[in-house]
Design a protein around this motif. Structure first.
Motif, PDB file in Angstrom:
ATOM      1  N   ILE A  30       0.839  -1.204   0.000  1.00 19.90           N
ATOM      2  CA  ILE A  30       0.000   0.000   0.000  1.00 19.90           C
ATOM      3  C   ILE A  30       0.873   1.252   0.000  1.00 19.90           C
ATOM      4  CG2 ILE A  30      -1.634   1.337   1.386  1.00 19.90           C
ATOM      5  CD1 ILE A  30      -2.900  -1.372   2.167  1.00 19.90           C
ATOM      6  N   VAL A  31       1.939   1.238   0.788  1.00 20.99           N
ATOM      7  CA  VAL A  31       2.843   2.383   0.825  1.00 20.99           C
ATOM      8  C   VAL A  31       3.517   2.583  -0.530  1.00 20.99           C
ATOM      9  CG1 VAL A  31       4.995   3.231   1.849  1.00 20.99           C
ATOM     10  CG2 VAL A  31       3.225   2.245   3.314  1.00 20.99           C
ATOM     11  N   MET A  32       3.886   1.499  -1.185  1.00 26.88           N
ATOM     12  CA  MET A  32       4.594   1.568  -2.464  1.00 26.88           C
ATOM     13  C   MET A  32       3.649   1.437  -3.663  1.00 26.88           C
ATOM     14  SD  MET A  32       7.658   2.065  -1.498  1.00 26.88           S
ATOM     15  CE  MET A  32       8.569   1.817  -2.975  1.00 26.88           C
ATOM     16  N   ARG A  33       2.377   1.698  -3.466  1.00 27.71           N
ATOM     17  CA  ARG A  33       1.377   1.501  -4.512  1.00 27.71           C
ATOM     18  C   ARG A  33       1.696   2.281  -5.788  1.00 27.71           C
ATOM     19  NH1 ARG A  33      -5.188   1.810  -4.017  1.00 27.71           N
ATOM     20  NH2 ARG A  33      -5.546   1.115  -6.133  1.00 27.71           N
ATOM     21  N   GLY A  34       2.147   3.508  -5.655  1.00 29.36           N
ATOM     22  CA  GLY A  34       2.467   4.325  -6.823  1.00 29.36           C
ATOM     23  C   GLY A  34       3.573   3.705  -7.659  1.00 29.36           C
ATOM     24  N   VAL A  35       4.608   3.228  -6.991  1.00 30.51           N
ATOM     25  CA  VAL A  35       5.727   2.595  -7.697  1.00 30.51           C
ATOM     26  C   VAL A  35       5.270   1.303  -8.367  1.00 30.51           C
ATOM     27  CG1 VAL A  35       8.009   1.543  -7.384  1.00 30.51           C
ATOM     28  CG2 VAL A  35       7.395   3.611  -6.114  1.00 30.51           C
ATOM     29  N   ILE A  36       4.450   0.533  -7.666  1.00 33.51           N
ATOM     30  CA  ILE A  36       3.948  -0.727  -8.222  1.00 33.51           C
ATOM     31  C   ILE A  36       3.113  -0.466  -9.468  1.00 33.51           C
ATOM     32  CG2 ILE A  36       2.389  -2.672  -7.784  1.00 33.51           C
ATOM     33  CD1 ILE A  36       3.331  -2.530  -4.834  1.00 33.51           C
ATOM     34  N   GLU A  37       2.250   0.547  -9.417  1.00 36.07           N
ATOM     35  CA  GLU A  37       1.406   0.860 -10.568  1.00 36.07           C
ATOM     36  C   GLU A  37       2.227   1.355 -11.752  1.00 36.07           C
ATOM     37  OE1 GLU A  37      -1.614   3.497  -9.115  1.00 36.07           O
ATOM     38  OE2 GLU A  37      -2.704   1.863  -8.133  1.00 36.07           O
ATOM     39  N   LYS A  38       3.238   2.189 -11.516  1.00 30.46           N
ATOM     40  CA  LYS A  38       4.086   2.663 -12.605  1.00 30.46           C
ATOM     41  C   LYS A  38       4.867   1.516 -13.229  1.00 30.46           C
ATOM     42  CE  LYS A  38       4.668   7.343 -10.883  1.00 30.46           C
ATOM     43  NZ  LYS A  38       5.599   8.317 -10.277  1.00 30.46           N
ATOM     44  N   THR A  39       5.377   0.636 -12.391  1.00 29.25           N
ATOM     45  CA  THR A  39       6.132  -0.513 -12.897  1.00 29.25           C
ATOM     46  C   THR A  39       5.236  -1.437 -13.704  1.00 29.25           C
ATOM     47  OG1 THR A  39       7.574  -0.394 -10.960  1.00 29.25           O
ATOM     48  CG2 THR A  39       7.622  -2.431 -12.226  1.00 29.25           C
ATOM     49  N   ALA A  40       4.041  -1.706 -13.204  1.00 31.56           N
ATOM     50  CA  ALA A  40       3.107  -2.576 -13.923  1.00 31.56           C
ATOM     51  C   ALA A  40       2.709  -1.952 -15.256  1.00 31.56           C
ATOM     52  CB  ALA A  40       1.875  -2.843 -13.074  1.00 31.56           C
ATOM     53  N   ALA A  41       2.475  -0.647 -15.266  1.00 28.10           N
ATOM     54  CA  ALA A  41       2.102   0.031 -16.507  1.00 28.10           C
ATOM     55  C   ALA A  41       3.241   0.002 -17.513  1.00 28.10           C
ATOM     56  CB  ALA A  41       1.687   1.462 -16.208  1.00 28.10           C
ATOM     57  N   SER A  42       4.461   0.182 -17.050  1.00 22.73           N
ATOM     58  CA  SER A  42       5.595   0.175 -17.979  1.00 22.73           C
ATOM     59  C   SER A  42       5.867  -1.224 -18.526  1.00 22.73           C
ATOM     60  CB  SER A  42       6.845   0.735 -17.310  1.00 22.73           C
ATOM     61  OG  SER A  42       7.303  -0.144 -16.310  1.00 22.73           O
ATOM     62  N   LEU A  43       5.534  -2.254 -17.767  1.00 21.21           N
ATOM     63  CA  LEU A  43       5.714  -3.628 -18.236  1.00 21.21           C
ATOM     64  C   LEU A  43       4.532  -4.125 -19.058  1.00 21.21           C
ATOM     65  CD1 LEU A  43       7.278  -5.250 -15.047  1.00 21.21           C
ATOM     66  CD2 LEU A  43       8.441  -4.661 -17.181  1.00 21.21           C
ATOM     67  N   GLY A  44       3.469  -3.356 -19.061  1.00 18.64           N
ATOM     68  CA  GLY A  44       2.296  -3.743 -19.831  1.00 18.64           C
ATOM     69  C   GLY A  44       1.454  -4.823 -19.180  1.00 18.64           C
ATOM     70  N   ILE A  45       1.534  -4.938 -17.869  1.00 21.62           N
ATOM     71  CA  ILE A  45       0.706  -5.915 -17.154  1.00 21.62           C
ATOM     72  C   ILE A  45      -0.381  -5.182 -16.389  1.00 21.62           C
ATOM     73  CG2 ILE A  45       2.536  -7.645 -16.987  1.00 21.62           C
ATOM     74  CD1 ILE A  45       3.057  -6.743 -14.148  1.00 21.62           C
ATOM     75  N   ALA A  46      -1.359  -5.931 -15.939  1.00 23.37           N
ATOM     76  CA  ALA A  46      -2.500  -5.333 -15.249  1.00 23.37           C
ATOM     77  C   ALA A  46      -2.072  -4.716 -13.918  1.00 23.37           C
ATOM     78  CB  ALA A  46      -3.574  -6.378 -15.012  1.00 23.37           C
TER      79      ALA A  46
END
Length: 125
Positions: A30-46
């Motif tokens: 939850i704390v790192m949610r922003g980083v997780i979302e950016k990484t997932a978006a850059s990798l093209g995964i959900a």
């Protein structure tokens, strides 16, 4: 005097350990949610949904509660109720994982925890 089985004691301790690790992991996610979302978006995964974060925390509390009640073993009924809650949570988690990512036979391994917990409950006096 109520006597719990060794299996219930061991499974309860494991549930406390895994529940604590899951709680730490959930809070960190939850704390790192922003980083997780950016990484997932850059990798093209959900991108993980909010429900997946909530399920992580709820699961951690269910594991911790079942483990604590199992180690204390004040009443056989409370252990049974938490065993059923644990089983229902795991089934819901499997259904949710199947709906979001597709069915994987390894998801069924999660049912081992409630089954062993309930078997330990059954063996207790």
């Amino acid at each position: 005097m109520k006597q719990k089985s060794t299996m219930l004691k061991v499974i309860s301790i494991l549930l406390i350990i895994f529940g604590g690790l899951s709680l730490i992991s959930g809070i960190y996610s939850i704390v790192m949610r922003g980083v997780i979302e950016k990484t997932a978006a850059s990798l093209g995964i959900a991108i993980p949904s909010t429900l997946s974060y909530v399920l992580t925390l709820v699961g951690a509390f269910v594991f911790l509660a079942a483990g604590i009640i199992g180690t204390l073993y004040k009443s056989k009924q409370s252990v049974l109720i938490l065993g059923i809650i644990l089983a229902v949570f795991e089934v819901f988690n499997i259904v949710y994982a199947t709906m979001t990512a597709g069915f994987a036979p390894l998801n069924l391994i999660a049912l081992i925890w409630p089954l062993l917990y309930l078997w330990g409950w059954y063996q207790s006096n």
